[in-house]
Every structure is written in structure tokens, then in C-alpha cells.
Design an enzyme around this catalytic site. Structure first.
Site, mmCIF file in Angstrom:
data_model
loop_
_atom_site.group_PDB
_atom_site.id
_atom_site.type_symbol
_atom_site.label_atom_id
_atom_site.label_comp_id
_atom_site.label_asym_id
_atom_site.label_seq_id
_atom_site.Cartn_x
_atom_site.Cartn_y
_atom_site.Cartn_z
ATOM 1 N NE ARG A 170 23.942 80.600 -0.964
ATOM 2 C CZ ARG A 170 23.904 80.962 0.312
ATOM 3 N NH1 ARG A 170 24.260 80.124 1.244
ATOM 4 N NH2 ARG A 170 23.482 82.146 0.657
ATOM 5 C CB CYS A 201 25.071 80.212 5.872
ATOM 6 S SG CYS A 201 25.985 80.451 4.351
ATOM 7 C CE LYS A 204 25.476 85.739 -0.042
ATOM 8 N NZ LYS A 204 25.007 86.392 1.163
ATOM 9 C CG ASN A 205 24.707 89.914 1.930
ATOM 10 O OD1 ASN A 205 24.375 88.872 1.356
ATOM 11 N ND2 ASN A 205 25.439 89.909 3.040
ATOM 12 N NE ARG A 240 17.936 84.048 6.918
ATOM 13 C CZ ARG A 240 17.113 83.233 7.550
ATOM 14 N NH1 ARG A 240 17.047 81.976 7.219
ATOM 15 N NH2 ARG A 240 16.376 83.665 8.522
ATOM 16 N NE ARG A 287 20.967 83.592 8.733
ATOM 17 C CZ ARG A 287 21.538 83.709 7.540
ATOM 18 N NH1 ARG A 287 21.965 82.656 6.900
ATOM 19 N NH2 ARG A 287 21.663 84.889 6.978
ATOM 20 C CG ASP A 313 28.489 88.799 6.494
ATOM 21 O OD1 ASP A 313 27.990 87.996 7.308
ATOM 22 O OD2 ASP A 313 27.801 89.536 5.757
HETATM 23 N N1 EPU Z 1 17.124 88.211 13.920
HETATM 24 C C1 EPU Z 1 16.035 87.840 14.687
HETATM 25 N N2 EPU Z 1 14.794 88.072 14.197
HETATM 26 C C2 EPU Z 1 14.596 88.644 12.975
HETATM 27 C C3 EPU Z 1 15.697 89.021 12.189
HETATM 28 C C4 EPU Z 1 16.979 88.794 12.708
HETATM 29 O O1 EPU Z 1 16.171 87.327 15.791
HETATM 30 O O2 EPU Z 1 13.438 88.809 12.573
HETATM 31 C C5 EPU Z 1 18.482 87.952 14.427
HETATM 32 C C6 EPU Z 1 19.145 86.847 13.576
HETATM 33 O O3 EPU Z 1 18.815 85.566 14.057
HETATM 34 C C7 EPU Z 1 20.603 87.160 13.711
HETATM 35 C C8 EPU Z 1 20.624 88.697 13.835
HETATM 36 O O4 EPU Z 1 19.298 89.075 14.223
HETATM 37 O O5 EPU Z 1 21.099 86.593 14.874
HETATM 38 C C9 EPU Z 1 21.051 89.430 12.579
HETATM 39 O O6 EPU Z 1 20.178 89.198 11.550
HETATM 40 P P1 EPU Z 1 19.961 90.178 10.318
HETATM 41 O O7 EPU Z 1 18.515 90.179 10.043
HETATM 42 O O8 EPU Z 1 20.661 91.471 10.506
HETATM 43 O O9 EPU Z 1 20.716 89.400 9.183
HETATM 44 P P2 EPU Z 1 20.123 88.831 7.853
HETATM 45 O O10 EPU Z 1 19.310 89.868 7.173
HETATM 46 O O11 EPU Z 1 19.532 87.483 8.046
HETATM 47 C C10 EPU Z 1 22.090 89.730 6.373
HETATM 48 C C11 EPU Z 1 23.058 89.087 5.439
HETATM 49 C C12 EPU Z 1 24.048 88.276 6.241
HETATM 50 C C13 EPU Z 1 24.756 89.178 7.223
HETATM 51 C C14 EPU Z 1 23.734 89.907 8.100
HETATM 52 C C15 EPU Z 1 24.363 90.903 9.042
HETATM 53 C C16 EPU Z 1 21.734 88.716 3.447
HETATM 54 C C17 EPU Z 1 21.021 87.776 2.566
HETATM 55 N N3 EPU Z 1 22.323 88.222 4.521
HETATM 56 O O12 EPU Z 1 21.444 88.643 7.024
HETATM 57 O O13 EPU Z 1 24.969 87.785 5.299
HETATM 58 O O14 EPU Z 1 25.571 88.396 8.036
HETATM 59 O O15 EPU Z 1 22.778 90.580 7.266
HETATM 60 O O16 EPU Z 1 25.092 91.843 8.349
HETATM 61 O O17 EPU Z 1 21.792 89.911 3.181
HETATM 62 C C18 EPU Z 1 26.682 86.377 4.534
HETATM 63 O O18 EPU Z 1 26.760 87.138 3.556
HETATM 64 O O19 EPU Z 1 27.530 85.479 4.793
HETATM 65 C C19 EPU Z 1 25.562 86.564 5.456
HETATM 66 C C20 EPU Z 1 25.219 85.656 6.358
#
Ligand code: EPU
Length: 420
Positions: free
Chosen positions: A396, A116, A22-23, A92, A121, A304
Site C-alpha cells: 500500500r 492501518c 504516498k501521503n 485512510r 484515529r 512513520d
Molecule cells: N487525531 C484526532 N482527531 C482528529 C485527527 C487526528 O484525535 O480529528 C489524532 C489521531 O488519532 C492521531 C493523531 O491525532 O493520534 C495524529 O493524526 P493526524 O491527523 O496527524 O494523522 P493522519 O492525517 O491520520 C497522516 C498520515 C500518517 C501519519 C500522520 C502523522 C496519511 C494518509 N496518513 O495521518 O501516515 O502517520 O499523518 O504524520 O497522510 C503512514 O504513512 O504510515 C501513516 C500512518
């Protein structure tokens, strides 16, 4: 309202084939609009997020041919139109259109992304990255307006190795002039998948999968194909199901190296796993030992898989400590697991899980995707009937979850129930 109903206690045996990640898919689809020709993405999972992203590409004047697990995307005539709230807020990953449209058209207007509700985030690292490349970012009435006359390669340091920021900056930088370096980049396998896709189109990205990614800008990107890597989180969820109820449960089409953190913890708990090529065979055992787990960026234990793991820890002897360090609100499954008989105390983002406890079926709510997955696992194990509502969160992210579990002996189905 659709609900998942599970009659628990059935052993699981047979094969489950893992789908595309998915990601990865949710970033590859937006990345396609950087291409000046047609591209094909293979092994795309059938999840609702896919359809939301296709809708956005069509809105931007792209042509998408959905062939089931392959997506043919023609982005020759992409236009930068406003991505409205009803589409952006569905998921997201709509935020990947920021980097992709900025790279392609130097202008983006998009409403705030959804996804989610598992913590703040923020996307400040993404926006700072775009600014460092020369873009202006404005927030006007719940939407971002990002614009650049020219994008120029630069050095960017991420305060945290964010998956989303790393990918978004890569997307914006592939067509910038000069070289961009991302230091403290995220190292998740999904990032390598996206970089490979872009390189197949003619981009010059080096170092994906390490904490230093170098992107030498190119003028145009050509026709290419890519295959989505296997979903390590889907695999991990079914591996945990096997640890709970498996009798030679075979999880097919996995990349074992992507699962090392989970497999080490299962070894510590005492779960026997046999590796055969790209397949893992899992058997549950009576005696499971409590363990401590801290979630970390890859290659650490994935956030995750923390929520699905809480269910297994309820079956381990002793007190397990599970510390979630990535998100500030990722324990939505705990009150429901406790209502089923678990003994879990949460202090901030650390769960203290006492086991083993017998679980009994109950009516529960999937508060987010992985909380939902965790409740499915609990339902499979519990005595009696578990009914899960708000299952759209689960659908999803897990392709054909009902059929896959039915195929290995679970008594699970979706019902339609009137809202009270
Ligand atoms: N963060 C910030 N500022 C930013 C970006 C991130 O403070 O500009 C913080 C976030 O608030 C969070 C942490 O850094 O606390 C991690 O965020 P990251 O950017 O790594 O995660 P993401 O890109 O929003 C993706 C996956 C998530 C998965 C994370 C970590 C997607 C669409 N989502 O999220 O997937 O948990 O990487 O591996 O790729 C899921 O699949 O259930 C899911 C939530």
C-alpha cells in the site's frame, strides 16, 4: 496468499531512487476534484492506495487517465454520489473526499475511512472544522452525511496539529466565501505540496508549512499541474537499511531538509552520511550507540519512521528508549522482532530496546504498513530466511519495494503460498 521472502545478511550498495510521497499523493488525487477543468499530477507512486482513489474519482463521474507516474484527471462533471464502504474502507485517505466534495458540491456521503490499525484515529477535528465553515455533519449507519448551503470562512483552532484535519479543512475552505484561518495547523511538507497544487489552480492559500494557514476563498479553480514531492518516509526507510547494511548505498532524489530529524539521530548513533546534491550516501558501521527518540509532529522525529528505527536500535550498544506519542498502538512489529532475537520491552507506547542483538530469520506478520517495513529491514539484516505475510499492508505504501531492494543486492522476492 502472497508473502515476502528474504535471505538476510547481504550488503546493500548501489542506487535507490525515491518515489513520490504516498501521503502527498493520497491527498493530491482527491484535491483534483476541486478543479473545474483538467489537472495533471506528476511523480505519482505506483502503490495500491492510488488505485483505490482513482476508483473513487471514477465513481464520482471524473475521468482519469493513468499514464503510469502521471495522472490526468478531468473533474468537469463531478457528481456527489455516496462513496461506498468497500471503497472508503480501503484506505485512510478516502476521507480527503470529505473536504474536496464539500468544497466542490457542498454535499458528501461517505462511509468510514479505513487504513492501518495503529490507534483510535478519530476525525473529530476534521468534522468540527467542516461545522465551523457552516456544514452540518450527521452519522447515519456507518457513513457521514455532510452538507452545507454555503461555506463561510472562519477562524479554526486545531487542538492537535493534525495532518489530515489541516488538509481536509484547506480543501473545504478554498471555495468558501471569505477568509479561513487555521491556527495550530500541521506543518508537514505534504501540506505545502497540497497547498501549492491548489494555488496553482488559482486558490489563495498562504502560510502552508507554518502553524497558521490563511485561505481566502475563490469562486473557481482552473487547469493546473503539480509534482508529488519525494517520499521522506520511503527515503528514511532505505536510509535506515543503509545504516544497517549499506556499503556506499546511495539514496537518490531526496529533500534533505525533510529528513533532518532522522539524520540527526543517525549522526548521534554514529552512522556516516555524505550529502551530494539530492543524494545521500550511507555506510553502516560496527559501533553504533544507543539513543533516545520521541516521535513528534513535523519537524520532530516522524512517527512513520519509529517502527523502521526499532530495527536499527536493536543493533546499537546500550538501551535505547523510543517513545511513540502520536498513535496509541504503533508497536505491532515488536513481538515479531523479539521472535527474531531482539530484546525489546514495551510499556504503553514506549519501547526499551537493548542492543546489540543478533537477529535470525523467522515467519512474521506485517500488522500494518510501517510495521511491515520494519520487518523487511529486520529480514534484510537477519541470518537465514525471513518470511513475511500480510504484505498487502507494505505494498500500500512502498512503490516497487522488491525491485528497489533487489537492485542494491538484497535477496528478496515475493512468493505465492497456499493458505493453510
Ligand atoms: N487525531 C484526532 N482527531 C482528529 C485527527 C487526528 O484525535 O480529528 C489524532 C489521531 O488519532 C492521531 C493523531 O491525532 O493520534 C495524529 O493524526 P493526524 O491527523 O496527524 O494523522 P493522519 O492525517 O491520520 C497522516 C498520515 C500518517 C501519519 C500522520 C502523522 C496519511 C494518509 N496518513 O495521518 O501516515 O502517520 O499523518 O504524520 O497522510 C503512514 O504513512 O504510515 C501513516 C500512518
Amino acid at each position: 496468499m502472497k508473502k515476502i521472502v528474504i535471505e538476510g545478511g547481504k550488503k546493500l550498495s548501489g542506487n535507490i531512487k525515491i518515489s513520490g510521497a504516498k501521503n502527498s499523493a493520497v491527498a493530491l488525487i482527491p484535491a483534483s476534484i476541486l478543479c473545474d477543468e483538467e489537472t495533471t499530477i506528476y511523480n505519482v507512486p505506483e502503490i495500491t492506495d492510488k488505485h483505490a482513489l482513482i476508483e473513487i474519482i471514477k465513481l464520482l463521474n471524473g475521468i482519469v487517465e493513468d499514464q503510469g507516474d502521471a495522472l490526468k484527471i478531468d473533474s468537469r462533471n463531478i457528481e456527489s454520489v455516496v462513496i461506498p464502504e468497500e471503497l472508503a474502507s480501503k484506505l485512510r485517505a478516502s476521507y480527503y473526499f470529505m473536504g474536496a466534495l464539500l468544497g466542490r458540491k457542498k454535499h458528501v456521503e461517505i462511509y468510514f475511512p479505513g487504513g492501518c490499525k495503529i490507534g483510535a484515529r478519530k476525525i473529530d477535528f476534521h468534522l468540527k472544522g467542516f461545522q465551523a465553515l457552516g456544514a452540518t455533519v450527521e452519522e447515519i449507519d456507518d457513513r457521514y452525511v455532510i452538507d452545507a448551503k454555503e461555506l463561510k470562512g472562519t477562524k479554526i483552532y486545531l487542538d492537535f496539529a493534525s495532518v489530515g484535519a489541516t488538509i481536509n479543512i484547506m480543501l473545504a475552505a478554498v471555495k468558501a466565501t471569505g477568509t479561513t484561518v487555521i491556527n495550530n495547523a500541521a506543518k508537514e511538507p505534504e501540506i505545502v505540496n497540497i497547498a501549492t497544487y491548489l494555488n496553482n489552480m488559482g486558490a489563495k492559500i498562504k502560510g502552508a508549512g507554518t502553524s497558521r494557514i490563511t485561505i481566502e476563498g475563490v469562486k473557481s479553480l482552473h487547469k493546473a499541474i503539480i509534482e508529488v514531492i519525494p517520499d521522506r518516509i520511503e527515503a528514511g526507510t532505505y536510509i535506515i537499511a543503509g545504516a544497517l547494511l549499506g556499503e556506499n548505498l546511495c539514496i537518490q532524489n531526496v529533500i534533505k531538509e525533510h529528513l533532518n530529524a532522522l539524520l540527526s539521530k543517525l549522526l548521534e548513533i554514529g552512522i556516516p552520511i555524505t550529502v551530494r546534491h539530492n543524494n545521500l550516501i550511507i555506510n553502516s558501521t560496527e559501533n553504533k550507540k544507543a539513543v533516545n527518540i520521541t516521535t513528534l509532529p513535523y519537524p520532530g522525529y516522524p512517527t512513520d519512521l519509529a517502527q523502521p528505527m526499532t530495527v536499527l536500535l536493536t543493533q546499537c550498544k546500550g538501551t535505547s528508549i523510543l517513545e511513540e506519542t502520536i498513535y496509541s498502538n504503533r508497536m505491532g512489529q515488536v513481538p515479531y522482532l523479539n521472535s527474531m532475537g531482539a530484546d525489546i520491552q514495551v510499556e504503553e507506547q514506549t519501547a526499551y530496546i537493548k542492543g546489540p542483538t543478533a537477529l535470525e530469520g523467522n515467519d512474521v506478520v506485517a500488522s500494518d504498513l510501517r510495521a511491515g517495513a520494519s520487518l523487511v529491514l529486520a529480514g534484510l539484516l537477519a541470518k537465514g530466511t525471513t518470511k513475511i505475510s500480510e504484505i498487502e499492508h507494505i505494498l500500500r505504501g512502498y512503490e516497487h519495494i522488491i525491485e528497489k531492494l533487489q537492485g542494491v543486492g538484497a535477496d528478496i522476492r515475493i512468493i505465492e503460498e497456499e493458505e493453510k
